[in-house]
Design a protein around this motif. Sequence first.
Motif, mmCIF file in Angstrom:
data_model
loop_
_atom_site.group_PDB
_atom_site.id
_atom_site.type_symbol
_atom_site.label_atom_id
_atom_site.label_comp_id
_atom_site.label_asym_id
_atom_site.label_seq_id
_atom_site.Cartn_x
_atom_site.Cartn_y
_atom_site.Cartn_z
ATOM 1 N N ASN A 172 -24.611 -2.813 -35.479
ATOM 2 C CA ASN A 172 -23.032 -3.193 -35.837
ATOM 3 C C ASN A 172 -22.367 -1.441 -36.420
ATOM 4 O OD1 ASN A 172 -24.128 -5.708 -36.057
ATOM 5 N ND2 ASN A 172 -24.987 -5.549 -37.665
ATOM 6 N N LEU A 173 -22.414 -0.686 -35.542
ATOM 7 C CA LEU A 173 -21.879 0.653 -35.384
ATOM 8 C C LEU A 173 -21.118 0.400 -34.663
ATOM 9 C CD1 LEU A 173 -21.937 3.639 -36.366
ATOM 10 C CD2 LEU A 173 -22.969 3.995 -34.804
ATOM 11 N N ARG A 174 -19.443 0.748 -34.646
ATOM 12 C CA ARG A 174 -19.077 0.454 -34.214
ATOM 13 C C ARG A 174 -17.648 1.546 -34.002
ATOM 14 N NH1 ARG A 174 -16.452 -5.129 -32.109
ATOM 15 N NH2 ARG A 174 -18.505 -6.271 -33.000
ATOM 16 N N VAL A 175 -17.388 2.054 -32.735
ATOM 17 C CA VAL A 175 -16.686 3.242 -31.932
ATOM 18 C C VAL A 175 -15.107 2.996 -31.818
ATOM 19 C CG1 VAL A 175 -16.852 5.612 -30.752
ATOM 20 C CG2 VAL A 175 -18.643 4.109 -31.029
ATOM 21 N N ILE A 176 -14.608 4.111 -33.005
ATOM 22 C CA ILE A 176 -12.854 4.126 -32.939
ATOM 23 C C ILE A 176 -12.705 5.480 -32.327
ATOM 24 C CG2 ILE A 176 -10.802 3.640 -33.129
ATOM 25 C CD1 ILE A 176 -11.914 2.180 -35.912
ATOM 26 N N PRO A 177 -11.882 6.185 -31.054
ATOM 27 C CA PRO A 177 -11.846 6.612 -30.745
ATOM 28 C C PRO A 177 -10.401 6.958 -30.342
ATOM 29 C CG PRO A 177 -12.889 5.670 -28.797
ATOM 30 C CD PRO A 177 -12.562 4.539 -30.635
ATOM 31 N N TYR A 178 -9.734 8.299 -30.648
ATOM 32 C CA TYR A 178 -8.346 8.406 -30.848
ATOM 33 C C TYR A 178 -7.916 9.576 -29.936
ATOM 34 C CZ TYR A 178 -9.511 9.708 -35.349
ATOM 35 O OH TYR A 178 -8.716 10.200 -36.277
ATOM 36 N N ILE A 179 -6.372 10.081 -30.276
ATOM 37 C CA ILE A 179 -5.673 11.093 -29.883
ATOM 38 C C ILE A 179 -5.153 12.102 -31.076
ATOM 39 C CG2 ILE A 179 -4.738 12.327 -28.156
ATOM 40 C CD1 ILE A 179 -7.243 11.538 -26.936
ATOM 41 N N SER A 180 -5.316 12.896 -31.057
ATOM 42 C CA SER A 180 -4.905 13.384 -32.679
ATOM 43 C C SER A 180 -3.128 13.768 -32.025
ATOM 44 C CB SER A 180 -5.499 14.638 -32.802
ATOM 45 O OG SER A 180 -4.716 15.710 -31.559
ATOM 46 N N PRO A 181 -2.576 13.572 -33.622
ATOM 47 C CA PRO A 181 -0.869 13.736 -33.641
ATOM 48 C C PRO A 181 -0.788 14.394 -32.629
ATOM 49 C CG PRO A 181 -1.945 13.690 -35.741
ATOM 50 C CD PRO A 181 -2.973 13.421 -34.726
ATOM 51 N N TRP A 237 -9.639 14.754 -29.321
ATOM 52 C CA TRP A 237 -10.168 13.567 -29.580
ATOM 53 C C TRP A 237 -10.751 13.738 -30.785
ATOM 54 C CZ3 TRP A 237 -14.946 12.170 -29.108
ATOM 55 C CH2 TRP A 237 -15.510 10.804 -29.054
ATOM 56 N N ARG A 238 -10.714 12.050 -31.389
ATOM 57 C CA ARG A 238 -11.240 11.843 -32.331
ATOM 58 C C ARG A 238 -11.612 11.123 -32.222
ATOM 59 N NH1 ARG A 238 -6.180 13.377 -36.525
ATOM 60 N NH2 ARG A 238 -6.887 15.814 -35.740
ATOM 61 N N CYS A 239 -13.300 10.628 -33.085
ATOM 62 C CA CYS A 239 -13.983 9.697 -33.336
ATOM 63 C C CYS A 239 -14.260 9.065 -34.553
ATOM 64 C CB CYS A 239 -14.829 9.600 -31.928
ATOM 65 S SG CYS A 239 -16.254 8.285 -31.989
ATOM 66 N N GLU A 240 -13.945 7.997 -34.423
ATOM 67 C CA GLU A 240 -14.232 7.702 -35.857
ATOM 68 C C GLU A 240 -16.003 6.410 -35.615
ATOM 69 O OE1 GLU A 240 -10.560 6.712 -38.657
ATOM 70 O OE2 GLU A 240 -10.430 8.245 -39.040
ATOM 71 N N PHE A 241 -16.481 6.306 -36.579
ATOM 72 C CA PHE A 241 -17.704 5.353 -36.899
ATOM 73 C C PHE A 241 -16.904 4.283 -37.674
ATOM 74 C CE2 PHE A 241 -21.143 7.987 -35.271
ATOM 75 C CZ PHE A 241 -20.361 8.293 -34.070
ATOM 76 N N ILE A 242 -17.412 3.227 -37.455
ATOM 77 C CA ILE A 242 -17.026 1.643 -39.117
ATOM 78 C C ILE A 242 -18.188 1.627 -38.656
ATOM 79 C CG2 ILE A 242 -14.688 2.318 -38.509
ATOM 80 C CD1 ILE A 242 -14.557 -0.417 -37.669
ATOM 81 N N ASP A 243 -18.249 0.276 -40.340
ATOM 82 C CA ASP A 243 -19.664 -0.541 -40.115
ATOM 83 C C ASP A 243 -18.837 -2.015 -39.038
ATOM 84 O OD1 ASP A 243 -18.936 -2.550 -42.931
ATOM 85 O OD2 ASP A 243 -18.761 -0.601 -42.541
ATOM 86 N N GLN A 244 -19.649 -3.552 -38.730
ATOM 87 C CA GLN A 244 -18.439 -3.812 -38.399
ATOM 88 C C GLN A 244 -17.757 -4.633 -39.059
ATOM 89 O OE1 GLN A 244 -21.146 -7.221 -35.481
ATOM 90 N NE2 GLN A 244 -19.724 -7.836 -35.208
ATOM 91 N N LYS A 245 -18.150 -5.179 -40.479
ATOM 92 C CA LYS A 245 -17.368 -6.216 -41.724
ATOM 93 C C LYS A 245 -16.946 -4.348 -42.034
ATOM 94 C CE LYS A 245 -21.919 -8.795 -41.624
ATOM 95 N NZ LYS A 245 -23.521 -9.007 -42.686
ATOM 96 N N GLN A 258 -25.034 -0.371 -43.518
ATOM 97 C CA GLN A 258 -24.591 -1.283 -43.165
ATOM 98 C C GLN A 258 -24.478 -1.497 -41.688
ATOM 99 O OE1 GLN A 258 -22.382 -2.990 -46.657
ATOM 100 N NE2 GLN A 258 -24.084 -1.961 -47.263
ATOM 101 N N CYS A 259 -24.910 -1.024 -40.954
ATOM 102 C CA CYS A 259 -25.239 -1.087 -39.563
ATOM 103 C C CYS A 259 -26.054 -1.129 -38.950
ATOM 104 C CB CYS A 259 -24.795 0.515 -38.787
ATOM 105 S SG CYS A 259 -22.897 1.318 -39.469
ATOM 106 N N LYS A 260 -27.329 -2.466 -39.825
ATOM 107 C CA LYS A 260 -28.263 -2.178 -39.572
ATOM 108 C C LYS A 260 -27.892 -3.722 -38.753
ATOM 109 C CE LYS A 260 -31.910 -0.525 -42.033
ATOM 110 N NZ LYS A 260 -33.131 -0.639 -43.317
#
Length: 134
Positions: free
Chosen positions: A12-21, A26-34, A79-81
Amino acid sequence: MVKELHKRGYGNLRVIPYISPTGLTWRCEFIDQKKQNEPIAASKWIHIKGNNNLQAEIKLSPHELADLFIVENINFLEQCKGKNDEYEKWYSQMVESLTEKELPYEFDVSDEFFGADYWLTTENRKIVTLPNGN
Protein backbone atom coordinates in the motif's frame (compact mmCIF):
# COMPACT_ATOMS: atom_id res chain seq x y z
CA MET A 1 13.62 0.65 -3.65
CA VAL A 2 9.82 0.82 -3.87
CA LYS A 3 9.68 -2.46 -5.78
CA GLU A 4 11.74 -4.00 -2.97
CA LEU A 5 9.41 -2.56 -0.32
CA HIS A 6 6.40 -3.92 -2.20
CA LYS A 7 8.04 -7.37 -2.22
CA ARG A 8 8.45 -7.13 1.55
CA GLY A 9 4.75 -6.66 2.15
CA TYR A 10 4.32 -2.89 1.94
CA GLY A 11 2.01 -3.04 -1.06
CA ASN A 12 0.00 0.00 0.00
CA LEU A 13 3.04 2.25 -0.41
CA ARG A 14 2.36 4.73 -3.22
CA VAL A 15 4.71 7.04 -5.07
CA ILE A 16 4.12 10.67 -6.11
CA PRO A 17 6.93 11.83 -8.43
CA TYR A 18 7.11 15.46 -9.57
CA ILE A 19 9.38 18.17 -10.94
CA SER A 20 10.51 20.95 -8.58
CA PRO A 21 9.28 24.54 -9.07
CA THR A 22 12.63 25.49 -10.64
CA GLY A 23 12.39 22.59 -13.06
CA LEU A 24 15.92 21.54 -12.13
CA THR A 25 15.27 18.59 -9.85
CA TRP A 26 13.08 15.52 -9.75
CA ARG A 27 11.35 14.83 -6.47
CA CYS A 28 9.42 11.91 -5.12
CA GLU A 29 7.18 11.53 -2.11
CA PHE A 30 5.86 8.36 -0.53
CA ILE A 31 2.32 8.14 0.75
CA ASP A 32 0.29 5.32 2.21
CA GLN A 33 -2.71 4.31 0.11
CA LYS A 34 -5.18 5.55 2.72
CA LYS A 35 -3.23 8.81 3.17
CA GLN A 36 -3.20 8.44 6.96
CA ASN A 37 0.37 9.74 7.33
CA GLU A 38 2.18 12.83 6.20
CA PRO A 39 4.06 12.10 2.96
CA ILE A 40 7.77 11.33 3.17
CA ALA A 41 10.14 13.26 0.91
CA ALA A 42 11.69 10.06 -0.39
CA SER A 43 13.97 11.57 -3.04
CA LYS A 44 15.67 13.77 -0.43
CA TRP A 45 15.94 10.83 1.98
CA ILE A 46 17.50 8.60 -0.70
CA HIS A 47 20.14 11.17 -1.61
CA ILE A 48 21.06 11.81 2.02
CA LYS A 49 21.29 8.10 2.82
CA GLY A 50 22.71 7.07 -0.54
CA ASN A 51 25.63 9.48 -0.62
CA ASN A 52 24.63 13.00 0.47
CA ASN A 53 25.64 14.39 -2.93
CA LEU A 54 22.92 15.19 -5.44
CA GLN A 55 25.40 15.02 -8.32
CA ALA A 56 26.92 11.63 -7.47
CA GLU A 57 25.59 8.19 -8.18
CA ILE A 58 23.82 6.52 -5.26
CA LYS A 59 26.06 3.79 -3.86
CA LEU A 60 23.51 1.71 -1.94
CA SER A 61 21.50 -0.97 -3.74
CA PRO A 62 17.68 -0.88 -3.72
CA HIS A 63 17.81 -3.78 -1.23
CA GLU A 64 20.16 -1.86 1.09
CA LEU A 65 18.08 1.32 0.79
CA ALA A 66 14.93 -0.66 1.62
CA ASP A 67 16.60 -2.15 4.72
CA LEU A 68 17.56 1.32 5.94
CA PHE A 69 14.19 2.86 5.04
CA ILE A 70 12.35 0.20 7.03
CA VAL A 71 14.50 0.80 10.12
CA GLU A 72 14.09 4.57 9.96
CA ASN A 73 10.44 4.76 8.86
CA ILE A 74 8.73 1.73 10.37
CA ASN A 75 5.85 3.78 11.82
CA PHE A 76 5.03 5.16 8.38
CA LEU A 77 5.40 1.75 6.75
CA GLU A 78 3.03 0.08 9.22
CA GLN A 79 0.23 1.96 7.41
CA CYS A 80 1.51 0.56 4.08
CA LYS A 81 1.33 -3.12 5.02
CA GLY A 82 -0.75 -5.35 2.81
CA LYS A 83 -1.07 -6.50 -0.78
CA ASN A 84 -2.15 -4.28 -3.61
CA ASP A 85 -1.58 -6.53 -6.61
CA GLU A 86 -2.95 -4.09 -9.18
CA TYR A 87 -0.75 -1.18 -8.07
CA GLU A 88 2.33 -3.34 -7.45
CA LYS A 89 2.08 -4.85 -10.94
CA TRP A 90 1.48 -1.46 -12.58
CA TYR A 91 4.36 0.13 -10.67
CA SER A 92 6.78 -2.67 -11.53
CA GLN A 93 5.86 -2.52 -15.23
CA MET A 94 6.11 1.27 -15.22
CA VAL A 95 9.62 1.19 -13.72
CA GLU A 96 10.72 -1.52 -16.16
CA SER A 97 9.50 0.60 -19.09
CA LEU A 98 11.79 3.52 -18.22
CA THR A 99 15.15 4.05 -19.86
CA GLU A 100 18.23 4.42 -17.65
CA LYS A 101 18.02 8.22 -17.28
CA GLU A 102 14.27 8.64 -17.75
CA LEU A 103 12.19 9.75 -14.77
CA PRO A 104 8.40 9.73 -14.43
CA TYR A 105 6.46 12.61 -12.93
CA GLU A 106 2.84 13.12 -12.06
CA PHE A 107 2.98 16.90 -12.19
CA ASP A 108 5.25 19.88 -12.58
CA VAL A 109 4.99 22.07 -9.47
CA SER A 110 5.63 25.25 -11.46
CA ASP A 111 3.06 24.39 -14.11
CA GLU A 112 0.18 22.00 -13.64
CA PHE A 113 -1.21 18.66 -12.57
CA PHE A 114 -1.66 16.42 -15.61
CA GLY A 115 -4.61 14.44 -14.40
CA ALA A 116 -5.28 11.04 -12.94
CA ASP A 117 -5.00 9.10 -16.19
CA TYR A 118 -1.31 9.59 -17.01
CA TRP A 119 2.14 10.69 -15.89
CA LEU A 120 4.78 12.22 -18.15
CA THR A 121 8.45 11.30 -18.27
CA THR A 122 11.58 13.34 -18.78
CA GLU A 123 11.65 11.80 -22.28
CA ASN A 124 8.18 13.25 -23.05
CA ARG A 125 6.41 9.90 -22.90
CA LYS A 126 3.01 9.41 -21.33
CA ILE A 127 2.60 6.60 -18.81
CA VAL A 128 -0.99 5.51 -18.37
CA THR A 129 -1.90 5.26 -14.70
CA LEU A 130 -4.44 3.05 -13.00
CA PRO A 131 -8.10 4.11 -13.19
CA ASN A 132 -8.06 5.13 -9.51
CA GLY A 133 -5.04 7.43 -9.90
CA ASN A 134 -1.39 6.81 -9.15
